[in-house]
Design an enzyme around this catalytic site. Structure first.
Site, PDB file in Angstrom:
ATOM      1  N   TRP A 102       0.840  -1.204   0.000  1.00 14.53           N
ATOM      2  CA  TRP A 102       0.000   0.000   0.000  1.00 14.53           C
ATOM      3  C   TRP A 102       0.866   1.242   0.000  1.00 14.53           C
ATOM      4  O   TRP A 102       0.589   2.192  -0.730  1.00 14.53           O
ATOM      5  CB  TRP A 102      -0.949  -0.018   1.197  1.00 14.53           C
ATOM      6  CG  TRP A 102      -1.926  -1.142   1.165  1.00 14.53           C
ATOM      7  CD1 TRP A 102      -2.074  -2.133   2.091  1.00 14.53           C
ATOM      8  CD2 TRP A 102      -2.903  -1.432   0.142  1.00 14.53           C
ATOM      9  NE1 TRP A 102      -3.077  -3.001   1.703  1.00 14.53           N
ATOM     10  CE2 TRP A 102      -3.593  -2.591   0.516  1.00 14.53           C
ATOM     11  CE3 TRP A 102      -3.240  -0.808  -1.066  1.00 14.53           C
ATOM     12  CZ2 TRP A 102      -4.611  -3.148  -0.258  1.00 14.53           C
ATOM     13  CZ3 TRP A 102      -4.255  -1.361  -1.833  1.00 14.53           C
ATOM     14  CH2 TRP A 102      -4.929  -2.512  -1.433  1.00 14.53           C
ATOM     15  N   ASP A 172      -1.495   6.819   6.132  1.00  8.28           N
ATOM     16  CA  ASP A 172      -2.562   5.885   5.800  1.00  8.28           C
ATOM     17  C   ASP A 172      -2.802   5.044   7.054  1.00  8.28           C
ATOM     18  O   ASP A 172      -1.921   4.304   7.499  1.00  8.28           O
ATOM     19  CB  ASP A 172      -2.085   5.007   4.630  1.00  8.28           C
ATOM     20  CG  ASP A 172      -3.104   3.950   4.217  1.00  8.28           C
ATOM     21  OD1 ASP A 172      -4.131   3.784   4.909  1.00  8.28           O
ATOM     22  OD2 ASP A 172      -2.843   3.278   3.194  1.00  8.28           O
ATOM     23  N   LYS A 196     -12.118  -1.836   7.273  1.00  4.89           N
ATOM     24  CA  LYS A 196     -11.381  -2.692   8.203  1.00  4.89           C
ATOM     25  C   LYS A 196     -11.880  -2.534   9.634  1.00  4.89           C
ATOM     26  O   LYS A 196     -12.091  -3.513  10.316  1.00  4.89           O
ATOM     27  CB  LYS A 196      -9.884  -2.382   8.151  1.00  4.89           C
ATOM     28  CG  LYS A 196      -9.126  -3.070   7.021  1.00  4.89           C
ATOM     29  CD  LYS A 196      -9.000  -2.307   5.776  1.00  4.89           C
ATOM     30  CE  LYS A 196      -8.445  -3.104   4.623  1.00  4.89           C
ATOM     31  NZ  LYS A 196      -7.572  -2.319   3.764  1.00  4.89           N
TER      32      LYS A 196
HETATM   33  C1  LIG Z   1      -7.032  -1.990   2.548  1.00  2.00           C
HETATM   34  C2  LIG Z   1      -5.986  -0.949   2.518  1.00  2.00           C
HETATM   35  C3  LIG Z   1      -5.873  -0.027   1.456  1.00  2.00           C
HETATM   36  C4  LIG Z   1      -6.776  -0.064   0.263  1.00  2.00           C
HETATM   37  O1  LIG Z   1      -8.012   0.433   0.609  1.00  2.00           O
HETATM   38  P1  LIG Z   1      -9.172   0.631  -0.456  1.00  2.00           P
HETATM   39  O2  LIG Z   1     -10.213   1.273   0.377  1.00  2.00           O
HETATM   40  O3  LIG Z   1      -9.550  -0.730  -0.969  1.00  2.00           O
HETATM   41  O4  LIG Z   1      -8.666   1.510  -1.534  1.00  2.00           O
HETATM   42  C5  LIG Z   1      -4.889   0.946   1.544  1.00  2.00           C
HETATM   43  N1  LIG Z   1      -4.048   0.989   2.580  1.00  2.00           N
HETATM   44  C6  LIG Z   1      -4.121   0.130   3.604  1.00  2.00           C
HETATM   45  C7  LIG Z   1      -3.162   0.236   4.733  1.00  2.00           C
HETATM   46  C8  LIG Z   1      -5.085  -0.878   3.598  1.00  2.00           C
HETATM   47  O5  LIG Z   1      -5.151  -1.740   4.612  1.00  2.00           O
END
Ligand SMILES: *Cc1c(COP(=O)(O)O)cnc(C)c1O
Length: 361
Positions: A102, A172, A196
């Site tokens: 990511w 993030d 999540k």
């Molecule tokens: C799941 C995840 C993403 C991607 O998220 P989307 O909402 O599917 O774009 C990005 N960064 C992290 C750390 C994630 O766990």
């Protein structure tokens, strides 16, 4: 009906009381005679829902007043572009730490809009640790430093935030939001896909310090400019109404049933601790992450034998422990134990692993 223990990395479990509340309110939300899915986002009753979702998030996360909370769509992946388009506009440079897929995607997207630079990476050891950095490693001219605080695929978490000096920090926090207290004031911007730890898929939360608004590149599409959404109270266009409503229910659960983020952290440490303790003493299973970089939310592990891994995943699923297969880049297994995974789910998983070890060790 028996519910499974879902160890998916996302979308993931929601607390049972949240699901029950949503079910009870499905046909008639608080006397409105309709479900939240059906009502106008411009109605007074919906305005009440989005307002309380924001107020609850501010309360639970202790978000300072000089930060905007935005409820957006497009997932964390859209933030990979929105962050540079809105923030990489001073020197046109930004520093990225690569701790997994990511973080790497975020970096690659930023490189399309300016001078993105890799400051450190843990790719040399399949992202099984968080690289150490010093203040001098960062470009003092950079518009921001981007990190991925919890790395969902590899199961790592920053043991401490990097010292970036005066360079603003962007993170993030998709897979660790609401898992423990976080000092929002250390960041220029935080973002998270909701699927999540917060809500069903379809909602993205952005928390941005007000003075970082209004700097977007001229080419920035209206919908990708934070100002658009900040000025419209996340109602520039139709928001993900249902997801924001479930987000409100989850936050009520966190505050009223769990007791806030300190209490949530204690529960998460207990759950992760049980699994890590077992992995550290097991002769069959072992964790894949360096001890000081371990995540509270995502715990990858292997037996060292691919056939045995596959057998374990299959037998676990049959016993009601689903989605334990690891990401294809790591192999083995991964147990994602987000907020809504009950302690009992981890206890039973550990007991199941111990039994499997006895039979196959
Ligand atoms: C799941 C995840 C993403 C991607 O998220 P989307 O909402 O599917 O774009 C990005 N960064 C992290 C750390 C994630 O766990």
């Amino acid at each position: 009906m028996s519910r499974v223990y879902n160890f998916s990395a996302g979308p993931s479990m929601l607390a049972e009381s949240v699901l029950q509340k949503a079910a009870a309110e499905m046909l008639d939300y608080e006397g409105s005679g309709q479900s939240v899915m059906e009502m106008s986002h411009r109605s007074k009753v919906y305005q009440g829902i989005i307002d309380s979702a924001e107020a609850l998030l501010r309360q639970v996360m202790n978000i300072p007043d000089n930060y905007k909370v935005l409820f957006l769509q497009g997932g964390a992946s859209t933030q990979f572009a929105m962050v540079p388009m809105n923030l990489m506009t001073g020197s046109g440079k930004a520093d990225y730490i690569i701790t997994g897929q990511w973080a790497n995607k975020a970096y690659k997207e930023a490189a399309r809009y300016g001078k993105a630079r890799v400051v450190a990476s843990s790719q040399d050891k399949t992202f099984s640790y968080i690289p150490q950095t010093k203040r001098e490693d960062f470009d003092p001219q950079a518009d921001y430093v981007h990190i991925c605080l919890n790395n969902t695929i590899y199961g790592t978490k920053y043991p401490a935030l990097p010292d970036t000096g005066d360079v603003p920090l962007v993170a993030d926090i998709s897979s660790c939001i609401l898992s423990e207290p976080i000092d929002v004031s250390r960041f220029a911007l935080l973002y998270a896909g909701a699927q999540k730890n917060v809500a069903p898929a379809g909602l993205t939360i952005v928390i941005v310090r007000e003075d970082f608004l209004g700097r977007a590149m001229d080419i920035t599409p209206t919908m990708l400019n934070y100002v658009t959404h900040a000025e419209a109270g996340s109602m520039f266009n139709t928001p993900p109404c249902w997801c924001i409503y479930v987000c409100k229910l989850v936050l009520e659960w966190l505050r009223d049933e769990i007791g806030g983020l300190e209490a949530m952290k204690a529960i998460n440490e207990k759950k992760a601790g049980m699994l890590y303790d077992f992995l550290d003493s097991s002769r069959l299973f072992k964790g894949t992450v360096e001890k000081n970089s371990r995540s509270l939310m995502n715990i990858p592990f292997v037996t060292g034998n691919e056939e045995l891994d596959a057998k374990f995943v299959k037998e676990a699923a049959a016993a009601g422990f689903v989605n334990l297969k690891g990401h294809r880049s790591v192999g083995g297994m991964r147990a994602s134990i987000y907020n809504a995974m009950p302690v009992e789910g981890v206890e039973k998983l550990v007991a199941f692993m111990a039994q499997f070890e006895k039979e196959n060790g």
